[in-house]
Design an enzyme around this catalytic site. Sequence first.
Site, mmCIF file in Angstrom:
data_model
loop_
_atom_site.group_PDB
_atom_site.id
_atom_site.type_symbol
_atom_site.label_atom_id
_atom_site.label_comp_id
_atom_site.label_asym_id
_atom_site.label_seq_id
_atom_site.Cartn_x
_atom_site.Cartn_y
_atom_site.Cartn_z
ATOM 1 N N ASP A 157 0.877 -0.969 -0.080
ATOM 2 C CA ASP A 157 -0.217 0.032 -0.103
ATOM 3 C C ASP A 157 0.852 1.091 0.035
ATOM 4 O O ASP A 157 1.667 1.371 1.092
ATOM 5 C CB ASP A 157 -1.058 0.077 1.229
ATOM 6 C CG ASP A 157 -2.072 0.988 0.983
ATOM 7 O OD1 ASP A 157 -2.172 1.704 0.049
ATOM 8 O OD2 ASP A 157 -2.916 1.045 2.002
ATOM 9 N N ASP A 180 -2.534 2.234 -6.211
ATOM 10 C CA ASP A 180 -1.536 2.035 -5.193
ATOM 11 C C ASP A 180 -1.537 1.035 -4.199
ATOM 12 O O ASP A 180 -0.922 1.003 -3.308
ATOM 13 C CB ASP A 180 -1.645 3.422 -4.552
ATOM 14 C CG ASP A 180 -2.811 3.618 -3.373
ATOM 15 O OD1 ASP A 180 -3.941 3.121 -4.011
ATOM 16 O OD2 ASP A 180 -2.905 4.260 -2.541
ATOM 17 N N GLU A 181 -2.308 0.058 -4.777
ATOM 18 C CA GLU A 181 -2.363 -1.075 -3.674
ATOM 19 C C GLU A 181 -2.534 -2.484 -4.416
ATOM 20 O O GLU A 181 -3.378 -2.367 -5.449
ATOM 21 C CB GLU A 181 -3.635 -0.721 -2.905
ATOM 22 C CG GLU A 181 -3.873 -1.689 -1.803
ATOM 23 C CD GLU A 181 -5.254 -1.514 -0.990
ATOM 24 O OE1 GLU A 181 -5.454 -2.316 0.028
ATOM 25 O OE2 GLU A 181 -5.876 -0.550 -1.339
#
Length: 571
Positions: free
Chosen positions: A11, A105-106
Amino acid sequence: MRNAPTILHLDMDAFFAAVEQASKPSLRGKAVVVGGLGPRGVVATASYEARVFGVHSAMPMAQARRLAPNAAYLVPRFTLYRAISEQVMALLRELSPLVEPLSLDEAFVDLEAGGAAWDAESARRAGQKLRADIRAVTGLTGSVGLAASKMLAKIASEQAKPDGLVLIEPGTERDMLAPMPVRTLPGVGPATGDHLRRAGITTVRELAEAGEDELVRLLGKAHGQALYAMAHARDERPVVAEREAKSVSVEDTYDVDIHDRLRVGLEVQRLADRCVRRLRGAGLSGRTIVLKVRRYDFSTLTRSETLRGPTDDPAVIREAAARLLDSVDTTGGVRLLGVGVSGLADYTQEDLFAQAMPVRVAEEPEEAAVEAEAEQPEAAERHWRAGQDVRHVEYGPGWVQGSGLGRVTVRFETPQSQPGRVRTFFVDDPALSSADPLPLVADLSHPPTRLGPPDSARHGAPPRTPVEAGVGVESGVGEETGVGKEFGVRVESGVGEEYDVREESLAPDGVCVSDQARVPGEAGVPDGARAPDEVPVPEDVRAPQAPVFRKKPAIGENALFRELPGSGQRP
């Protein structure tokens, strides 16, 4: 569940805000909020400095401004975010073929499938190397969680924030989960959490002790059984590399409710065209056209129409959306409109007559969605948005701090430079244009971009006056929805108007005016003399007031910029 912590969850830390801070040196260490800047905008991401004030994702932007009035408020730059996300995902794919992206973003990674890890020690080394590689390639930080299941890996990454790594050893999962609040578990939101709290269940230990039958009674069979398994640290979900798209949609929230029925229809047509572009960009077509309307009273209506075959024809989708709109009453006003296509396929039906024959019209349940304000192409009237990348033919690359009253304020700096100076131009200055974002990490095979005038003969010379540079008088005025006002300067607009706003917390140490004007009598500047970098402003471009010299106050002084003695202005 496996017996080694070989599932990794990455993350990125405050991703959108971190990208903005990395690309704008003057924002590093400052509160930054990214999201929709209109009256009805929402926060997409807040930097850790902004979170100290209580700002968080999905918060109304108006509330964020009240909590952190001196933060920098920027529009999202999704093109740049996607490019950096691709760099990160490429690093993950080097570890394993099983990478499951959850957002830009993960992502989850199955390290065992790629042979990158087989036990706790090898998994830790892989996580540490990934964090180092991400920093080297993007200049950003990410938090890594390692565990034997996806649920535990995600919990571990949350514990690792920011910029950390947490590994949960097999056999310790239940002891780690027991004291945590029930909201820690995925699938437990505010409503479920309140329901459990009223039943006397506040921790994961109490959830496990309640028993499966009690949880099924409270929450229903599917949810109750799933939560009981998670409370005992059981999660058998595999990492899935590819997720099939279910639908393609676009929607807009309007700053002011739309009451004109004709304009509502035009907006639906525009959204249908945008949806088709996105659909074709993905190489897809669809059978079901969906219209979403949120009215003035926040009631949301969703209508759908299914065609005889999949299509990506803009005329067909526009016509279907228009028919759906006919069944919706918009008399009181509309605050949000959306058009989507589902029932996706990778081929199209060429029979357009058949496309136009609806099979059924059904009402679909609403799906909650929060979409940050996206970047728009530069408009014909040259509207400059806070955070937008620009380039000046003389001063090089920079970004928009704010605009208003016919002027735009630009800070000239690059990801590899020191915090740059601020200059103000007329909004229609032909020397100023939109630009592509610069890479966050310098390519060492190419010399860095040089800021400032390209004429080497000017090295060491005083900065040009507004007349020499062809720019307007320093205004520093930012629009309400931009960051210029939040940056704060006491400014003269050039037309005799004065604006009191807050301290410029984002400027570099030293003097906080364009071209770094200095005052006689200061240290190193003799009385009656002008320092080498003082800017003489001709009388014909000065505001019809006594000259005002502005200086950044020392820590602990008044938050507003002070005028120095003799300026003719009140402190």
